[in-house]
Design a protein around this motif. Structure first.
Motif, mmCIF file in Angstrom:
data_model
loop_
_atom_site.group_PDB
_atom_site.id
_atom_site.type_symbol
_atom_site.label_atom_id
_atom_site.label_comp_id
_atom_site.label_asym_id
_atom_site.label_seq_id
_atom_site.Cartn_x
_atom_site.Cartn_y
_atom_site.Cartn_z
ATOM 1 N N VAL A 33 0.771 -1.232 0.077
ATOM 2 C CA VAL A 33 0.057 -0.070 0.019
ATOM 3 C C VAL A 33 0.803 1.010 -0.072
ATOM 4 C CG1 VAL A 33 -1.878 1.398 1.185
ATOM 5 C CG2 VAL A 33 -1.983 -1.141 1.133
ATOM 6 N N PHE A 34 1.937 1.227 0.641
ATOM 7 C CA PHE A 34 2.984 2.473 0.909
ATOM 8 C C PHE A 34 3.372 2.950 -0.452
ATOM 9 C CE2 PHE A 34 6.847 4.593 1.869
ATOM 10 C CZ PHE A 34 6.330 5.518 2.594
ATOM 11 N N CYS A 40 6.005 10.443 -2.758
ATOM 12 C CA CYS A 40 6.154 11.609 -1.952
ATOM 13 C C CYS A 40 6.873 11.568 -0.541
ATOM 14 C CB CYS A 40 4.826 12.402 -1.634
ATOM 15 S SG CYS A 40 4.102 12.829 -3.261
ATOM 16 N N HIS A 41 6.776 10.320 0.000
ATOM 17 C CA HIS A 41 7.269 10.009 1.538
ATOM 18 C C HIS A 41 8.189 9.057 1.365
ATOM 19 C CE1 HIS A 41 4.104 12.771 3.080
ATOM 20 N NE2 HIS A 41 3.270 12.136 2.304
ATOM 21 N N ASN A 48 13.142 13.877 4.157
ATOM 22 C CA ASN A 48 12.128 14.413 3.780
ATOM 23 C C ASN A 48 12.184 14.340 1.919
ATOM 24 O OD1 ASN A 48 10.836 15.415 5.815
ATOM 25 N ND2 ASN A 48 12.269 17.192 5.941
ATOM 26 N N LYS A 49 10.917 14.186 1.165
ATOM 27 C CA LYS A 49 10.963 14.001 -0.263
ATOM 28 C C LYS A 49 9.973 15.482 -0.367
ATOM 29 C CE LYS A 49 10.690 10.254 -2.502
ATOM 30 N NZ LYS A 49 10.268 8.837 -3.051
ATOM 31 N N VAL A 50 9.209 15.065 -1.508
ATOM 32 C CA VAL A 50 7.918 16.247 -1.644
ATOM 33 C C VAL A 50 7.150 16.261 -0.491
ATOM 34 C CG1 VAL A 50 5.914 16.765 -3.200
ATOM 35 C CG2 VAL A 50 8.078 15.646 -4.118
ATOM 36 N N GLY A 51 7.011 14.894 0.235
ATOM 37 C CA GLY A 51 6.159 15.219 1.377
ATOM 38 C C GLY A 51 7.291 14.868 2.640
ATOM 39 N N PRO A 52 6.845 15.277 3.781
ATOM 40 C CA PRO A 52 7.698 15.060 5.077
ATOM 41 C C PRO A 52 7.951 13.352 5.264
ATOM 42 C CG PRO A 52 5.518 15.427 5.798
ATOM 43 C CD PRO A 52 5.391 15.632 4.379
ATOM 44 N N SER A 53 8.998 13.125 5.697
ATOM 45 C CA SER A 53 9.280 11.652 6.093
ATOM 46 C C SER A 53 8.331 11.263 7.119
ATOM 47 C CB SER A 53 10.787 11.609 6.900
ATOM 48 O OG SER A 53 10.922 10.437 7.541
ATOM 49 N N LEU A 54 8.121 9.983 6.973
ATOM 50 C CA LEU A 54 6.876 9.341 7.809
ATOM 51 C C LEU A 54 7.542 8.521 8.869
ATOM 52 C CD1 LEU A 54 3.978 8.682 5.432
ATOM 53 C CD2 LEU A 54 4.351 10.791 6.799
ATOM 54 N N HIS A 55 8.992 8.660 8.702
ATOM 55 C CA HIS A 55 9.680 7.772 9.855
ATOM 56 C C HIS A 55 9.594 8.503 11.238
ATOM 57 C CE1 HIS A 55 13.691 6.259 12.135
ATOM 58 N NE2 HIS A 55 13.300 5.329 11.150
ATOM 59 N N GLY A 56 9.075 7.466 12.076
ATOM 60 C CA GLY A 56 8.658 8.123 13.256
ATOM 61 C C GLY A 56 7.379 8.984 13.527
ATOM 62 N N VAL A 57 6.433 8.826 12.611
ATOM 63 C CA VAL A 57 5.336 9.505 12.536
ATOM 64 C C VAL A 57 4.589 9.581 13.553
ATOM 65 C CG1 VAL A 57 3.858 7.977 11.187
ATOM 66 C CG2 VAL A 57 3.630 10.456 11.199
ATOM 67 N N PHE A 58 4.538 8.285 14.166
ATOM 68 C CA PHE A 58 3.532 7.871 15.363
ATOM 69 C C PHE A 58 3.817 8.925 16.647
ATOM 70 C CE2 PHE A 58 1.957 4.402 12.867
ATOM 71 C CZ PHE A 58 0.811 4.256 13.308
ATOM 72 N N GLY A 59 3.182 9.665 17.042
ATOM 73 C CA GLY A 59 3.479 10.365 18.265
ATOM 74 C C GLY A 59 3.959 11.888 17.901
ATOM 75 N N ARG A 60 4.240 12.051 16.592
ATOM 76 C CA ARG A 60 4.673 13.300 16.190
ATOM 77 C C ARG A 60 3.454 14.344 16.457
ATOM 78 N NH1 ARG A 60 6.848 13.285 10.498
ATOM 79 N NH2 ARG A 60 8.480 11.965 11.355
ATOM 80 N N MET A 105 -1.059 18.457 0.919
ATOM 81 C CA MET A 105 -1.026 17.007 0.453
ATOM 82 C C MET A 105 -2.259 16.744 -0.749
ATOM 83 S SD MET A 105 -0.709 13.564 2.163
ATOM 84 C CE MET A 105 -2.339 12.424 2.422
ATOM 85 N N VAL A 106 -1.992 16.220 -1.947
ATOM 86 C CA VAL A 106 -3.093 16.333 -2.897
ATOM 87 C C VAL A 106 -3.523 14.663 -2.954
ATOM 88 C CG1 VAL A 106 -1.812 18.093 -4.510
ATOM 89 C CG2 VAL A 106 -1.091 15.640 -4.691
ATOM 90 N N PHE A 107 -3.013 13.798 -2.404
ATOM 91 C CA PHE A 107 -3.473 12.382 -2.616
ATOM 92 C C PHE A 107 -5.067 12.674 -2.045
ATOM 93 C CE2 PHE A 107 -3.776 8.172 -0.494
ATOM 94 C CZ PHE A 107 -3.511 7.401 -1.708
ATOM 95 N N PRO A 108 -5.959 11.898 -2.536
ATOM 96 C CA PRO A 108 -7.269 11.943 -2.255
ATOM 97 C C PRO A 108 -7.590 11.257 -0.853
ATOM 98 C CG PRO A 108 -7.051 10.530 -4.036
ATOM 99 C CD PRO A 108 -5.675 11.298 -3.902
ATOM 100 N N GLY A 109 -6.573 10.055 -0.679
ATOM 101 C CA GLY A 109 -6.907 9.233 0.548
ATOM 102 C C GLY A 109 -7.219 7.799 -0.051
#
Length: 128
Positions: A33-34, A40-41, A48-60, A105-109
């Protein structure tokens, strides 16, 4: 009668265990899925790329990853108390523009709840 009560109790426990596993997701399937996000991530490194890094996103706190220029809406959401956890990420991944009005973020979900659960399991691997 006692046998049937035991059978019902065991069946119910198995059903609840299945629901918990379904909500936790499959990290391997989440890696697939990723791929939709990887344009972007990244999640496995703190880059970071076009979007922020999702490394360690939980709790951020939303809108706070260093060296990334967030939309005002995302920064304001973080200042308003938005912290990324399984619930807030699930809502955001389902419909980003509804969760944070004004996000860039342009991704529709993702519409499939199983895809979201799997993606969350994948991202948890890269969070402390």
């Amino acid at each position: 009668m006692r046998f049937y009560r035991c059978l019902v109790a065991v069946s119910f426990a198995c059903l609840l265990a299945g629901v918990a596993v379904a909500q936790e997701g499959d990290a391997s399937a989440g890696g697939t899925v990723f791929k939709k996000c990887a344009i972007c991530h990244v999640a496995d490194t703190d880059t970071n790329k076009v979007g922020p890094s999702l490394h360690g996103v939980f709790g951020r706190t939303a809108g706070t990853h260093p060296d990334f220029k967030y939309s005002t809406a995302m920064v304001d959401a973080g200042k308003g108390g938005l912290v990324w956890d399984a619930t807030t990420l699930r809502d955001y991944l389902h419909n980003p523009k509804a969760k944070v009005k004004g996000t860039k973020m342009v991704f529709p979900g993702l519409k499939d709840d199983a895809d979201i659960s799997n993606l969350l399991a994948y991202l948890k691997q890269y969070s402390p």
